[in-house]
Design a protein around this motif. Sequence first.
Motif, PDB file in Angstrom:
ATOM      1  N   ILE A  42       0.848  -1.201   0.000  1.00  0.00           N
ATOM      2  CA  ILE A  42       0.000   0.000   0.000  1.00  0.00           C
ATOM      3  C   ILE A  42       0.883   1.252   0.000  1.00  0.00           C
ATOM      4  CG2 ILE A  42      -1.717   1.311   1.299  1.00  0.00           C
ATOM      5  CD1 ILE A  42      -2.819  -1.324   2.346  1.00  0.00           C
ATOM      6  N   VAL A  43       1.932   1.240   0.816  1.00  0.00           N
ATOM      7  CA  VAL A  43       2.852   2.381   0.863  1.00  0.00           C
ATOM      8  C   VAL A  43       3.468   2.628  -0.516  1.00  0.00           C
ATOM      9  CG1 VAL A  43       5.008   3.254   1.852  1.00  0.00           C
ATOM     10  CG2 VAL A  43       3.367   2.066   3.309  1.00  0.00           C
ATOM     11  N   GLN A  44       3.892   1.545  -1.189  1.00  0.00           N
ATOM     12  CA  GLN A  44       4.502   1.695  -2.517  1.00  0.00           C
ATOM     13  C   GLN A  44       3.496   2.243  -3.521  1.00  0.00           C
ATOM     14  OE1 GLN A  44       7.963   1.037  -3.415  1.00  0.00           O
ATOM     15  NE2 GLN A  44       7.091   2.420  -4.934  1.00  0.00           N
ATOM     16  N   ARG A  45       2.238   1.788  -3.432  1.00  0.00           N
ATOM     17  CA  ARG A  45       1.212   2.299  -4.356  1.00  0.00           C
ATOM     18  C   ARG A  45       0.989   3.795  -4.133  1.00  0.00           C
ATOM     19  NH1 ARG A  45      -4.119   2.826  -3.521  1.00  0.00           N
ATOM     20  NH2 ARG A  45      -4.096   1.427  -1.723  1.00  0.00           N
ATOM     21  N   LEU A  46       0.949   4.229  -2.884  1.00  0.00           N
ATOM     22  CA  LEU A  46       0.755   5.649  -2.588  1.00  0.00           C
ATOM     23  C   LEU A  46       1.949   6.482  -3.067  1.00  0.00           C
ATOM     24  CD1 LEU A  46      -0.748   5.382   1.019  1.00  0.00           C
ATOM     25  CD2 LEU A  46      -1.975   5.881  -1.097  1.00  0.00           C
ATOM     26  N   ILE A  47       3.157   5.962  -2.883  1.00  0.00           N
ATOM     27  CA  ILE A  47       4.350   6.671  -3.370  1.00  0.00           C
ATOM     28  C   ILE A  47       4.327   6.755  -4.896  1.00  0.00           C
ATOM     29  CG2 ILE A  47       6.871   6.519  -3.581  1.00  0.00           C
ATOM     30  CD1 ILE A  47       6.925   5.316  -0.763  1.00  0.00           C
ATOM     31  N   ASP A  48       3.929   5.656  -5.549  1.00  0.00           N
ATOM     32  CA  ASP A  48       3.847   5.650  -7.015  1.00  0.00           C
ATOM     33  C   ASP A  48       2.854   6.698  -7.513  1.00  0.00           C
ATOM     34  OD1 ASP A  48       5.697   3.637  -7.156  1.00  0.00           O
ATOM     35  OD2 ASP A  48       4.251   2.029  -7.452  1.00  0.00           O
ATOM     36  N   GLN A  49       1.732   6.835  -6.810  1.00  0.00           N
ATOM     37  CA  GLN A  49       0.746   7.842  -7.203  1.00  0.00           C
ATOM     38  C   GLN A  49       1.343   9.242  -7.100  1.00  0.00           C
ATOM     39  OE1 GLN A  49      -2.676   7.173  -4.706  1.00  0.00           O
ATOM     40  NE2 GLN A  49      -3.460   5.497  -5.970  1.00  0.00           N
ATOM     41  N   GLU A 115       5.107   7.867 -19.355  1.00  0.00           N
ATOM     42  CA  GLU A 115       5.000   6.665 -18.529  1.00  0.00           C
ATOM     43  C   GLU A 115       4.541   7.019 -17.118  1.00  0.00           C
ATOM     44  OE1 GLU A 115       8.492   4.286 -18.525  1.00  0.00           O
ATOM     45  OE2 GLU A 115       8.585   4.097 -20.716  1.00  0.00           O
ATOM     46  N   LEU A 116       3.478   6.343 -16.680  1.00  0.00           N
ATOM     47  CA  LEU A 116       2.957   6.526 -15.326  1.00  0.00           C
ATOM     48  C   LEU A 116       2.806   5.156 -14.672  1.00  0.00           C
ATOM     49  CD1 LEU A 116       0.148   9.198 -15.986  1.00  0.00           C
ATOM     50  CD2 LEU A 116       2.476   9.604 -15.177  1.00  0.00           C
ATOM     51  N   ARG A 117       2.967   5.114 -13.360  1.00  0.00           N
ATOM     52  CA  ARG A 117       2.913   3.831 -12.650  1.00  0.00           C
ATOM     53  C   ARG A 117       1.499   3.443 -12.236  1.00  0.00           C
ATOM     54  NH1 ARG A 117       7.787   5.033  -8.292  1.00  0.00           N
ATOM     55  NH2 ARG A 117       9.436   5.540  -9.788  1.00  0.00           N
TER      56      ARG A 117
END
Length: 784
Positions: A42-49, A115-117
């Motif tokens: 979840i932390v990685q997804r929020l950072i990616d956003q 490119e977007l994550r």
Amino acid sequence: MNNKALKVLEFDKIKAEIAKYLITTRGKTLLKKLMPMSVESIVQRLIDQTKDGADIVRIKGEIPVRKLADLHDQANRLKKDGNLNGTELAAIGQVLQNTSELKEFFEDLKDNQVELRQLYDLNDDLINNPELTRRIARSLDDTGRVLDTASDDLKYIRSHINKLNDEIRQTMAQFTRGKNTKYLTEALVTLRDDRFVIPVKAEYKAKFGGVVHDQSASGQTFYIEPQAVVGMNNQLHEAKLSEKSEEIRILNNLSDMVRPEIDEIVKNNEVLAQFDLINAKAKYAKEIKATEPIISDNHVVDLEQAKHPLIDPDKVVANDIRLGDGYRTMLITGPNTGGKTITMKTLGLIQLMAQAGLFIPAREASEIAVFDEVFVDIGDEQSIEQNLSTFSSHMDNIINIIHKVSEHSLVLIDELGAGTDPQEGAAIAIAVLEKLATSKADIMATTHYPELKIFAYNTPETINASMEFDDKSLRPTYRLLIGIPGASNAFNIAARLGMDKSVVDRGQALMDGESQDLNNMIADLENRRKEFEQKNDQLKIQLSKNKDIQTDFEKKSDALDKSKNSEIQAAKVRANQIVAKAKKESEKIIDKLHKMEQDGVAIKEDQIISAKTNLKNLHQDEAIKKNKVLRRNKRRQALKVGDSVKTLTYDQIGTIVRKNKDNEYEVQLGILKMKFSADELEKVQNAEQEPEKKPTMVRRTKSTGLSSKLDLRGKRYEEAMTELDQYIDSALLAGYNQVTIVHGFGTGVIRKGVTNYLQRNPRVKSFGYAPASSGGSGATIVDL
């Protein structure tokens, strides 16, 4: 995360800074709920956003989110079969319009290969409703006022109202001009009870007839609707009632249209709020010059040049903070006001920010760990109500931490063991640290006790650290020194401030031998550190000089390489200029041949194809051709008359019939004879030869090596036209009846060029755009 850590580390102040960039109501609600997460995915997804948002802010300035309202009240009323007013429907229209705009915005980013994550997937959660969007936009403006275009009846009614208004004003004008003005207190037309009236002096109230609607407080003025306009005012009143009725009907119809779609619209509003929050995070990151945190694979914190985000960036001192690699506990010592507490808060707050998906004020590639909890005991939290002393409050917090801590926790304790007898305080501090260490948690603590410096030195996975102090200026530098305990500067400071030498000497004599030895050890370490830094600076200077020498050598080497090939390149350029001029002249001749053919003069197509191919082969690439091994292998082929060869240009099998003086080979391809250079031919091994006595039978067959589709997207115009010309020739030789040319939409230059070429080519029977399912106007189907 526990609320105590969030409060003490001032996470709410970070959220308050982010709030400055929010524009949607739901975005502000999401920010209030923003919390550090403890699940790594979840932390990685929020950072990616946030990373995607930062890239968009850099490229486009921002994600184009509108100022949107919360729609939950509207949704509840619609679900209870209620209808909405114009303002409420306009708010829904804003959400629908913004949804459409964002879908288009992200499609544009895709087209530009940005490119977007995460955000493309988040954009997919938006559900577009173009018909309802257009209907509301046609019916209401942004404030909720019903527009004339909402219905034909409303347009007619309002037109009639405007006409009546003009007629009434024209009629009323005769009472405010000329001799009638003497009967009025003021020469003007006004409104009373939504009807046009004039202010008439009391003594003349019967002069114009009509209806009295009001009078002034003094009784000297009567507001009279003249008899001449009573009928028109009645018509106007009825028209306005009709207008109001029609507006209500339109709003009710819009409510009925929105009702079945409201759940999707509310979901869209939530997604738009997420984009608003991501946008705000990205803008805040840009403001504080923050970078993307990297989640450590080994649960290590490695922050380079980390700064506290709430301190003036021109005043705050950046520090390297490392924890978890070789040691799990760090004990920071040093003088008061030296920056120990701020360093600890910097670590804690940066961890909270990163785990909430925010960028951090540290150098790029800084690593963070994902902790399940951050526990803090910072500051004097004495409570008079609970009758707790400083030490009692301190111990109460630490007991709570010991009960809840785990191997994935971060513990921050300020002034460990303070508030009681120094000897007892040091002992309890050591016991607490040993207990916390059994949980394998990461720990940072500050202390003044010299016993803890020795404890850190002798205990595995524990390290000393200190805040640097400048002996000359008698001021702290706020630099964190890992591996070096803080020295006591009391005697130095006292002596420099003018304390009597006998007092200083007596104080030093009173210190026990162990403390003296410890201070001597710290002083020696400090001297060694400074010596190391000096040598390190010297090495850096030497390294810089070596790099300059290497750079200079590489420049000279490149210059030699360029010089080596310059003459060859220049010769090729000159040759290409000659060929280009010849090609231009030859194209005129070919055009003339085509014109002759159109006029009825028989010109063989193979002659034209052969001429154009030979001209193309004259051009030499200025860059050195790649794949030298293949070229050497081709040169080794001993081609001779009678060999079966494959023409690489057209992917056809033929037979060499002659070699001319220019070292070109004439190859029989069915009924055609064409000239090729050796590089364009490949010898066919074990080719089956037909008996010479059998009559030659020529059959056009499709080559399995040639695609029926040519893709010209992304090519320059000249390159595309050359490739198209060669492809059509190859397709004709391969026996294709139909091919597809993919040119895309773009600026239309390639598409126009393809059309012009196909119109000129006599071997093209017909052509037209592909069906919508096969590319539409982005591709052209050609019948040969």
